[in-house]
Design an enzyme around this catalytic site. Structure first.
Site, PDB file in Angstrom:
ATOM      1  N   LYS A  96       0.836  -1.207   0.000  1.00 54.82           N
ATOM      2  CA  LYS A  96       0.000   0.000   0.000  1.00 54.82           C
ATOM      3  C   LYS A  96       0.871   1.257   0.000  1.00 54.82           C
ATOM      4  O   LYS A  96       0.697   2.152  -0.841  1.00 54.82           O
ATOM      5  CB  LYS A  96      -0.898   0.005   1.236  1.00 54.82           C
ATOM      6  CG  LYS A  96      -1.576   1.344   1.537  1.00 54.82           C
ATOM      7  CD  LYS A  96      -2.252   1.328   2.889  1.00 54.82           C
ATOM      8  CE  LYS A  96      -2.717   2.718   3.295  1.00 54.82           C
ATOM      9  NZ  LYS A  96      -3.778   3.261   2.415  1.00 54.82           N
ATOM     10  N   HIS A 126     -13.370   7.190  -5.845  1.00 50.96           N
ATOM     11  CA  HIS A 126     -12.230   6.290  -5.711  1.00 50.96           C
ATOM     12  C   HIS A 126     -11.129   6.599  -6.723  1.00 50.96           C
ATOM     13  O   HIS A 126     -10.090   5.956  -6.735  1.00 50.96           O
ATOM     14  CB  HIS A 126     -12.687   4.837  -5.852  1.00 50.96           C
ATOM     15  CG  HIS A 126     -13.606   4.428  -4.741  1.00 50.96           C
ATOM     16  ND1 HIS A 126     -14.945   4.702  -4.777  1.00 50.96           N
ATOM     17  CD2 HIS A 126     -13.371   3.808  -3.560  1.00 50.96           C
ATOM     18  CE1 HIS A 126     -15.506   4.244  -3.662  1.00 50.96           C
ATOM     19  NE2 HIS A 126     -14.571   3.703  -2.914  1.00 50.96           N
TER      20      HIS A 126
END
Length: 757
Positions: A21, A698
């Site tokens: 991430k 998003h």
């Protein structure tokens, strides 16, 4: 006696401390190079392979790693890349990310592909897109590179790949061509993949077909058979047909008669799997990969029950039985070894991905008679001798006493709608946001400092109230009609509520991938759930004191809290959700008592746990999930407007059930799904006011005024304008401040345009 072999369908890929991430986000911000990102990826893959090898796993996967999503990887493998992304002229990796996240640079502006929930999990996949110009062609580079990468480090892997049936069934088709136009070509590419894998020295390929656990028709089974007669023709390696998330009752005979070398079946969520095996048998010339260790929950495996199950499996077939996880371990955290604050008395009941490897090894040794003095078995059984928690008898009595009136709001929908219209006096096309505003570095730092004891509770609250006041002022300046407080006090929409309810436990580093770089840390339902005290009232009432415009009280609904937590296995899901519903109901009534006129109760995950077979929808889920939501809001006054919000999913087939939730306004996360839900709303005479979401949060791209106006006009063809709200499609927590402000300016400008037309 030969060893009982063990297998893992797939392993988590984000890193035990979310290394992927953080590296990906640095790459997006142009802070590191592709080479540096690849180095992080290599280290994660290497760690996963070595961990499984050292823990005795016989069938270890390669190609279970992805920079974003396995379905998107499969689209690249098959060349299903829409032309608009190719025209960007980017590298392969950046094209991949553009499809996942959208791209808005150098005069280019393309939106991301849609996302949907992956079967009955909280993981999201990127929906592949086919149009009439799509020309499929194999690119096995990633797959073969990862296989060789593992081989070079001394690990022989099975190559994982999502199968053609599941891929084609989940894809979106634009234009005149449909699935059948691509089936034969896709099958031949998979055949070519098997040949290339064999040339590279692979001995096993695991082809995953979870779509088989859905209801399948005769045509579906014909399609499946047609695909695999091509795929398996002339293969020079062994193929595992892997299924998970349920049983394959409709296609069991079809699957077992095809020339697969091994078949993976789910004995955890597959209600009929054992019955199928006992009734239909299993070919002795194939290997049965038995999913007997739960890949989706975090509780310790009960060895006695699992061994009893394995014995029944072995009694039904002469085939070799390989012990396996029920699905990929992508859906659980890495290891309890990262948890240093929870006591050993608690942790001994948990099993994350690494611990599930130990469970498989233990079970293999016990079954093979290699557990001297039954030490492994007895240590495990000690966990199950006594009740883990005591029942809250008062709460149990309250639940047993619930009746129809507790699930019914009065007056009826239309009557209270008129009352709310007069009380709130909102304009046509009211504008709002879903709840959260950007969680900037200073917000996260403030929360972290408070949790570490570096600042006082007073300092923590003062900071958050200043942020709330700034957020309210910003929304007033932007011209939004219904405001939110920004949720600066919240780390996560479920974890925050769990922290303020009795019965939940929280981990430090038990992260699970939701999509791409988005990770969640689900709470654990440890015992009976009840509310300790007011949770959100202080924040909501402060926000309302800053403005004369209505401010929404923001709550997470009981179904979502349960679905986004790791639930108990010792009591029913229905009982757990009703416990949570009673707690949230108390919060709703407190907000109303303190002057909050609009209360949003998010059920983002309502669709998520819907059984995969239609026949089970109501009896096993909707018959308690919908009433649980109604229980939360049934006690409010008619002038209080109840909102709810739902995340990416396919809602069309449960739209009537959603209407029966009896909310006053529902916002959907539908923009990335091309607003396909609109026709379902019209066809079902949907009565609830709706905000389908006019832009995708998003993606970092900023929507133009024109595209928002266009989206609203499209909505007007399906939803009466008096029932239409204008809003982003989800909370703004993960977005940056600059893009958020720019997007909301355009949203308000678009609302003014459509009001004046």
């Amino acid at each position: 006696m030969s060893k009982t072999r063990i297998s893992v369908i797939g392993y988590p890929r984000i890193g035990s401390l979310r290394e992927l991430k953080f590296a990906s986000e640095k790459y997006f911000a142009k802070e590191i190079s592709q080479e540096e990102l690849n180095k992080v990826a290599h280290e994660l893959k290497l760690s996963n392979w070595h961990t499984q090898k050292n823990d005795g796993i016989d069938f270890i996967s390669s190609n279970d790693f992805s920079f974003y999503d396995g379905m998107l990887d499969t689209a690249f493998m098959l060349g299903a890349i829409p032309e608009r992304y190719k025209k960007l002229g980017l590298s392969k990796l950046d094209t991949f990310f553009a499809m996942a996240r959208g791209y808005q640079e150098g005069g280019n502006d393309v939106t991301a592909l849609p996302m949907k929930k992956w079967f009955n999990t909280n993981y999201h996949y990127i929906v592949p897109e086919f149009d009439d110009s799509t020309e499929l062609a194999l690119d096995a580079t990633k797959i073969l590179e990862e296989f060789n990468e593992a081989k070079e480090t001394g690990t022989e892997t099975k190559i994982n790949v999502i199968g053609p049936y599941t891929f084609l069934k989940l894809a979106h088709y634009k234009g005149t061509k449909n699935l059948s136009a691509y089936a034969e070509k896709a099958a031949n590419l998979y055949k070519e993949l098997l040949a290339k894998a064999a040339e590279a020295g692979a001995k096993w390929v695991q082809i995953e077909e979870p779509a088989l656990v859905h209801d399948t028709t005769a045509d579906d089974r014909v399609l499946f058979e047609k695909l695999y007669k091509i795929v398996l023709d002339g293969k020079k390696l062994s193929v595992i047909l892997e299924t998970y998330f349920g049983d394959i009752r409709d296609s069991y005979k079809t699957v077992t008669e095809l020339p697969f070398d091994a078949i993976g079946l789910d004995f955890i969520e597959g209600k009929e799997t054992l019955n199928l095996l006992q009734k239909e048998g299993f070919p002795k010339d194939k290997i049965l990969f038995a999913g007997v260790v739960n890949g989706k929950n975090i509780w310790k495996n009960n060895y006695a029950k699992t061994i009893e199950l394995v014995n029944k499996i072995k009694a039904a077939t002469e085939a070799e039985v390989v012990l396996s996880t029920s699905c990929s371990l992508l859906h659980v955290p890495y290891t309890i070894r990262n948890e240093i604050k929870l006591s050993s008395d608690i942790l001994k009941h948990f099993s994350f991905a690494r611990e599930k490897l130990f469970e498989l090894t233990d079970l293999s040794r016990i079954i093979d008679g290699k557990d001297p003095n039954s030490n492994l078995f007895n240590r495990n059984q000690d966990l199950f001798k006594n009740e883990r928690v005591q029942e809250n008898s008062a709460l149990a009595s309250k639940i047993n006493g619930l009746g129809e009136k507790d699930y019914t709001r009065l007056p009826a929908f239309e009557e209270r709608g008129e009352i709310q219209k007069n009380a709130l006096n909102l304009p046509l096309f009211p504008t709002t946001t879903i709840g959260s505003f950007p969680q900037t570095k200073d917000v996260r730092a403030n929360r972290s400092a408070f949790k570490k004891g570096q600042i006082t509770a007073g300092q923590y609250k003062e900071f958050n109230k200043n942020k709330i006041a700034e957020c309210i002022k910003l929304q007033e300046e932007l011209g939004l009609d219904v405001l939110v407080h920004g949720e600066y006090e919240r780390n996560d929409m479920v974890e925050y509520f769990g922290e303020n309810l009795e019965g939940f436990l929280f981990t430090e580093k038990a992260w699970v991938q939701s999509y791409g770089t988005r990770c969640v840390k689900p709470p654990v339902v440890w015992g009976d759930v009840s509310r300790k005290s007011a949770i959100t009232v202080e924040w909501s009432t402060f926000a309302q004191s800053c403005t004369s415009a209505p401010v929404k009280g923001m709550l997470t609904g009981p179904v979502t809290i349960l679905n986004w937590s790791f639930p108990r296995e010792d009591i029913s899901l229905k009982t757990q959700v009703l416990q949570i519903a009673l707690a949230i109901r108390e919060e709703v009534l407190d907000l109303e008592k303190n002057g909050i006129k609009i209360i949003q109760i998010d059920e983002a995950a309502l669709r998520e746990k819907l059984p995969l077979r239609h026949s089970d929808w109501h009896t096993e889920y909707l018959d308690w999930a919908i009433p649980a939501f109604r229980l939360v809001h049934s006690g409010v006054r008619p002038e209080t407007q109840i909102h709810t919000h739902m995340c990416y999913s396919e809602f069309n087939d449960i739209i009537k059930d959603i209407d029966n939730m009896d909310a006053d306004v529902i916002t959907f996360e539908a923009s990335r799904g091309d607003l396909t839900i609109l026709s379902a709303l019209k066809e079902n005479n949907f009565r609830t006011q709706v905000g389908p979401g006019v832009y995708d949060i998003h993606s970092p791209r900023v929507p133009t005024v024109e595209e928002i106006v266009s989206a609203v006009k499209k909505m007007e063809n399906y939803v009466p304008k008096q029932k239409l709200w204008i809003n982003p499609d989800c909370g703004l927590k993960t977005r940056g401040e600059k893009e958020t402000v720019a997007s909301l300016k355009n949203l308000v400008a678009a609302a003014k345009i459509v009001r004046n037309e």
